[in-house]
Scaffold this motif. Structure first.
Motif, PDB file in Angstrom:
ATOM      1  N   ALA A  13       0.833  -1.203   0.000  1.00 44.13           N
ATOM      2  CA  ALA A  13       0.000   0.000   0.000  1.00 44.13           C
ATOM      3  C   ALA A  13       0.870   1.257   0.000  1.00 44.13           C
ATOM      4  O   ALA A  13       0.576   2.232  -0.707  1.00 44.13           O
ATOM      5  CB  ALA A  13      -0.934  -0.006   1.200  1.00 44.13           C
ATOM      6  N   ALA A  14       1.957   1.244   0.769  1.00 44.57           N
ATOM      7  CA  ALA A  14       2.855   2.401   0.818  1.00 44.57           C
ATOM      8  C   ALA A  14       3.527   2.631  -0.531  1.00 44.57           C
ATOM      9  O   ALA A  14       3.644   3.770  -0.993  1.00 44.57           O
ATOM     10  CB  ALA A  14       3.900   2.201   1.911  1.00 44.57           C
ATOM     11  N   GLY A  27       2.338   1.791  -3.444  1.00 41.49           N
ATOM     12  CA  GLY A  27       1.299   2.307  -4.333  1.00 41.49           C
ATOM     13  C   GLY A  27       1.048   3.791  -4.123  1.00 41.49           C
ATOM     14  O   GLY A  27       0.873   4.546  -5.083  1.00 41.49           O
ATOM     15  N   ARG A  28       1.062   4.228  -2.867  1.00 40.91           N
ATOM     16  CA  ARG A  28       0.875   5.656  -2.582  1.00 40.91           C
ATOM     17  C   ARG A  28       2.028   6.478  -3.132  1.00 40.91           C
ATOM     18  O   ARG A  28       1.828   7.555  -3.707  1.00 40.91           O
ATOM     19  CB  ARG A  28       0.737   5.891  -1.081  1.00 40.91           C
ATOM     20  CG  ARG A  28      -0.605   5.478  -0.527  1.00 40.91           C
ATOM     21  CD  ARG A  28      -0.812   5.990   0.890  1.00 40.91           C
ATOM     22  NE  ARG A  28       0.234   5.577   1.819  1.00 40.91           N
ATOM     23  CZ  ARG A  28       0.234   4.439   2.513  1.00 40.91           C
ATOM     24  NH1 ARG A  28      -0.774   3.585   2.387  1.00 40.91           N
ATOM     25  NH2 ARG A  28       1.215   4.156   3.341  1.00 40.91           N
ATOM     26  N   TRP A  29       3.265   5.995  -2.997  1.00 35.32           N
ATOM     27  CA  TRP A  29       4.416   6.723  -3.524  1.00 35.32           C
ATOM     28  C   TRP A  29       4.387   6.785  -5.045  1.00 35.32           C
ATOM     29  O   TRP A  29       4.693   7.827  -5.627  1.00 35.32           O
ATOM     30  CB  TRP A  29       5.720   6.090  -3.045  1.00 35.32           C
ATOM     31  CG  TRP A  29       6.109   6.580  -1.700  1.00 35.32           C
ATOM     32  CD1 TRP A  29       6.027   5.900  -0.528  1.00 35.32           C
ATOM     33  CD2 TRP A  29       6.598   7.880  -1.367  1.00 35.32           C
ATOM     34  NE1 TRP A  29       6.440   6.695   0.504  1.00 35.32           N
ATOM     35  CE2 TRP A  29       6.801   7.917   0.023  1.00 35.32           C
ATOM     36  CE3 TRP A  29       6.874   9.015  -2.113  1.00 35.32           C
ATOM     37  CZ2 TRP A  29       7.282   9.045   0.668  1.00 35.32           C
ATOM     38  CZ3 TRP A  29       7.359  10.143  -1.456  1.00 35.32           C
ATOM     39  CH2 TRP A  29       7.557  10.144  -0.094  1.00 35.32           C
ATOM     40  N   ALA A  50       1.740   6.747  -6.943  1.00 31.62           N
ATOM     41  CA  ALA A  50       0.687   7.702  -7.293  1.00 31.62           C
ATOM     42  C   ALA A  50       1.142   9.136  -7.037  1.00 31.62           C
ATOM     43  O   ALA A  50       0.848  10.042  -7.827  1.00 31.62           O
ATOM     44  CB  ALA A  50      -0.577   7.395  -6.504  1.00 31.62           C
ATOM     45  N   ARG A  51       1.881   9.341  -5.958  1.00 32.84           N
ATOM     46  CA  ARG A  51       2.362  10.682  -5.622  1.00 32.84           C
ATOM     47  C   ARG A  51       3.347  11.196  -6.673  1.00 32.84           C
ATOM     48  O   ARG A  51       3.272  12.343  -7.113  1.00 32.84           O
ATOM     49  CB  ARG A  51       3.032  10.622  -4.257  1.00 32.84           C
ATOM     50  CG  ARG A  51       3.435  11.922  -3.691  1.00 32.84           C
ATOM     51  CD  ARG A  51       4.009  11.687  -2.309  1.00 32.84           C
ATOM     52  NE  ARG A  51       4.159  12.917  -1.593  1.00 32.84           N
ATOM     53  CZ  ARG A  51       4.634  12.999  -0.383  1.00 32.84           C
ATOM     54  NH1 ARG A  51       4.972  11.906   0.262  1.00 32.84           N
ATOM     55  NH2 ARG A  51       4.757  14.153   0.208  1.00 32.84           N
ATOM     56  N   GLU A  74       2.153   4.340 -14.439  1.00 33.13           N
ATOM     57  CA  GLU A  74       2.473   3.438 -13.331  1.00 33.13           C
ATOM     58  C   GLU A  74       2.453   2.021 -13.882  1.00 33.13           C
ATOM     59  O   GLU A  74       1.473   1.600 -14.488  1.00 33.13           O
ATOM     60  CB  GLU A  74       1.447   3.570 -12.221  1.00 33.13           C
ATOM     61  CG  GLU A  74       1.484   4.890 -11.497  1.00 33.13           C
ATOM     62  CD  GLU A  74       0.500   4.932 -10.363  1.00 33.13           C
ATOM     63  OE1 GLU A  74       0.542   4.038  -9.502  1.00 33.13           O
ATOM     64  OE2 GLU A  74      -0.314   5.858 -10.359  1.00 33.13           O
TER      65      GLU A  74
END
Length: 67
Positions: free
Chosen positions: A15-16, A18-20, A22-23, A38
């Motif tokens: 999850a972390a 994936g957040r990076w 996306a960021r 991505e």
């Protein structure tokens, strides 16, 4: 018990990541002429004359600092 803990840690890590991704994609999405995709394990940045633009545009220069 250990298996559940490892599975939870793995899910939190995915999850972390994936957040990076996306960021980074969101930050680079504002740069005109740059396409951000991505894919699997990372982010692919494409565009015309990207290397030259990387030297001229500070938004592209500090990608490593976002990690």
């Amino acid at each position: 018990m250990k298996g559940r803990l490892e599975a939870r840690a793995s899910a939190i890590g995915r999850a972390a990541v994936g957040r990076w991704r996306a960021r980074i994609a969101a930050r680079l999405g504002i740069v005109p002429g740059v396409t951000v995709t991505e894919s699997g394990e990372g982010v692919v940045i494409t565009g015309r004359r990207l290397r030259r633009r990387w030297l001229a545009d500070a938004r592209l220069r500090w990608i490593g600092g976002w990690l």
